[in-house]
Design a protein around this motif. Structure first.
Motif, short mmCIF file in Angstrom:
data_model
loop_
_atom_site.label_atom_id
_atom_site.label_comp_id
_atom_site.label_asym_id
_atom_site.label_seq_id
_atom_site.Cartn_x
_atom_site.Cartn_y
_atom_site.Cartn_z
N VAL A 103 -90.81 -32.99 13.66
CA VAL A 103 -91.86 -32.79 12.95
C VAL A 103 -91.58 -32.76 10.96
N THR A 104 -91.91 -33.56 10.48
CA THR A 104 -91.57 -33.72 8.95
C THR A 104 -93.81 -32.77 8.53
N VAL A 105 -93.49 -32.40 7.45
CA VAL A 105 -95.14 -32.00 6.59
C VAL A 105 -94.73 -31.76 5.06
N GLU A 106 -95.03 -32.65 4.46
CA GLU A 106 -94.98 -32.12 2.78
C GLU A 106 -96.70 -31.63 2.40
N PRO A 107 -97.06 -30.43 2.81
CA PRO A 107 -97.97 -30.08 2.02
C PRO A 107 -98.34 -29.97 0.21
N GLU A 108 -97.33 -29.58 -0.35
CA GLU A 108 -97.38 -29.63 -1.57
C GLU A 108 -97.74 -30.45 -2.54
N ARG A 109 -97.40 -32.08 -2.10
CA ARG A 109 -98.01 -33.05 -2.09
C ARG A 109 -99.34 -33.83 -3.16
N THR A 110 -100.04 -34.61 -3.69
CA THR A 110 -100.54 -34.06 -4.55
C THR A 110 -102.12 -34.80 -2.62
N ALA A 111 -101.33 -35.38 -2.46
CA ALA A 111 -102.02 -36.20 -1.25
C ALA A 111 -101.26 -35.44 0.59
N ALA A 112 -101.50 -34.29 0.94
CA ALA A 112 -100.32 -34.19 1.59
C ALA A 112 -100.13 -35.05 3.23
N THR A 113 -98.90 -35.02 3.20
CA THR A 113 -98.52 -36.51 4.79
C THR A 113 -97.75 -35.33 5.66
N VAL A 114 -98.00 -35.73 6.62
CA VAL A 114 -97.65 -34.82 7.96
C VAL A 114 -96.82 -36.53 8.60
N THR A 115 -95.15 -36.56 9.41
CA THR A 115 -94.92 -37.01 9.79
C THR A 115 -94.52 -36.45 10.99
N LEU A 116 -94.55 -37.46 12.10
CA LEU A 116 -94.10 -37.50 13.80
C LEU A 116 -93.22 -38.34 13.29
N ASP A 117 -92.05 -38.15 14.58
CA ASP A 117 -90.76 -39.07 14.79
C ASP A 117 -90.24 -38.72 16.53
N ILE A 118 -91.14 -40.10 17.13
CA ILE A 118 -90.98 -39.43 19.08
C ILE A 118 -90.12 -40.99 18.95
N ALA A 119 -89.29 -40.67 19.31
CA ALA A 119 -88.30 -42.00 20.28
C ALA A 119 -87.88 -43.04 19.17
N GLY A 120 -87.73 -42.50 17.90
CA GLY A 120 -87.33 -43.37 17.06
C GLY A 120 -88.56 -43.98 16.58
N GLU A 147 -99.53 -45.01 9.53
CA GLU A 147 -98.71 -45.43 10.79
C GLU A 147 -98.71 -45.07 12.14
N GLY A 148 -97.80 -46.17 12.77
CA GLY A 148 -97.60 -46.02 14.08
C GLY A 148 -98.79 -45.73 15.06
N ASN A 149 -98.35 -46.30 16.50
CA ASN A 149 -99.46 -45.96 16.93
C ASN A 149 -98.96 -45.26 18.26
N ALA A 150 -99.49 -44.66 19.53
CA ALA A 150 -99.09 -44.38 20.33
C ALA A 150 -98.12 -45.42 21.61
N THR A 151 -98.81 -46.94 21.02
CA THR A 151 -98.39 -48.32 22.41
C THR A 151 -97.14 -48.37 22.16
N GLU A 152 -96.76 -47.94 20.66
CA GLU A 152 -95.30 -47.83 20.31
C GLU A 152 -94.35 -46.82 20.58
N ILE A 153 -94.95 -45.67 21.06
CA ILE A 153 -94.34 -44.98 21.48
C ILE A 153 -94.27 -44.76 22.77
N LEU A 154 -94.94 -45.35 23.55
CA LEU A 154 -95.26 -45.43 25.29
C LEU A 154 -94.18 -46.32 25.47
N ARG A 155 -94.06 -47.88 24.72
CA ARG A 155 -92.51 -48.96 24.47
C ARG A 155 -91.43 -48.10 24.61
N ALA A 156 -91.52 -47.56 23.92
CA ALA A 156 -89.77 -47.53 23.05
C ALA A 156 -89.42 -46.11 24.49
N VAL A 157 -90.16 -45.37 25.05
CA VAL A 157 -89.98 -44.66 26.07
C VAL A 157 -89.62 -45.47 27.62
#
Length: 282
Positions: A103-120, A147-157
């Protein structure tokens, strides 16, 4: 004295002559005609009630027919409730692997962003803020996945053909994790590590999938359906009780209606014997 006598005589002459009864015929007042009309209407109402009460004494009547319909409807609802009470067949899908989530969170940006990295596979959310003209926030900010969706994660695992229920549950859990991560970063930088298996777990009750908060959409829908069936069964039972009480009243009122009808017919005969006829008849 002569003047007062003349006035009295003129007053008597101005008054209309009152109807006098024919010799040998009793005088009939308008009130008696109206009374006869009311009694005739009352007799028709009592005759209708009498027919209904006599019908209620028959082995087959409209009440017994309606009761059979309600009994069949109640039995059908009970059958549906019994079907939904049993546990459905399990799908047999294996649980998701315990792949760690970065989990990567950047709350200080003008538009805060959250990034999740799962199985690449990277999934990213951007905070959307609704601002007023003078810079005041109008509505609570919300995250929008860009960016990203659940289908890509399931295919990766290794899930090549994931069931729809698993996809829906995983998509909902991903959005919840992103929102929780941003909230935690702004309040206390404490985050409990999660794995992919925590986002969608097999449900022991229905064989579906539970989200990251332990909620199962399938169980929720089944509970709602059972509640609706219970309400429908209670409504049908209440209607059945009302129909049965109405049937009982119709049978119990038979002697009362017979007595009232006899009294009304006696009053009608008494008036007709006197020569009274309803208004408008000669």
């Amino acid at each position: 004295m002569l003047r007062w006598w003349r006035r009295d005589r003129e007053k008597r002459d101005a008054e209309p002559e009152r109807a006098t009864p024919e010799p040998g015929r009793p005088f009939v007042r308008e009130a008696e005609r109206r009374l006869l009309a009311r009694l005739l209407r009352r007799r028709e109402e009592l005759r209708y009630d009498l027919a209904q009460s006599e019908h209620a004494l028959q082995p087959e009547n409209r009440w017994t027919e309606r009761l059979r319909e309600l009994d069949a409807a109640i039995a059908d609802v009970e059958h549906q409730r019994a079907q939904r009470a049993g546990a459905p067949a399990r799908t047999g899908d294996p649980p998701l692997p315990a792949v760690p989530i970065a989990v990567t969170v950047e709350p200080e940006r003008t538009a805060a962003t959250v990034t999740l990295d799962i199985a690449g596979v990277a999934l990213r959310w951007v905070e959307e803020v609704d601002w007023a003209e003078r810079g005041h926030q109008l509505a609570p900010a919300r995250l929008r996945r860009v960016e990203g969706n659940a289908t890509e994660i399931l295919r990766a695992v290794g899930y090549q053909a994931a069931p729809a229920a698993l996809l829906e549950t995983l998509e909902a859990s991903l959005d919840l994790v992103a929102a929780d991560a941003l909230s935690a970063a702004r309040r206390e930088p404490i985050w409990s590590p999660l794995t992919l298996g925590d986002l969608a777990r097999p449900c022991e009750q229905c064989g579906g999938w539970r989200d990251v908060r332990g909620r199962c959409p399938t169980c929720t829908a089944r509970d709602w359906q059972r509640q609706q069936l219970l309400l429908e069964r209670n409504r049908l039972r209440q209607e059945r009780d009302e129909v049965f009480r109405d049937w009982q009243r119709a049978r119990d009122r038979l002697p009362v209606i017979q007595r009232q009808l006899a009294e009304v017919e006696a009053d009608i005969r008494q008036l007709q014997t006197k020569g009274v006829q309803p208004s408008g008849e000669g």
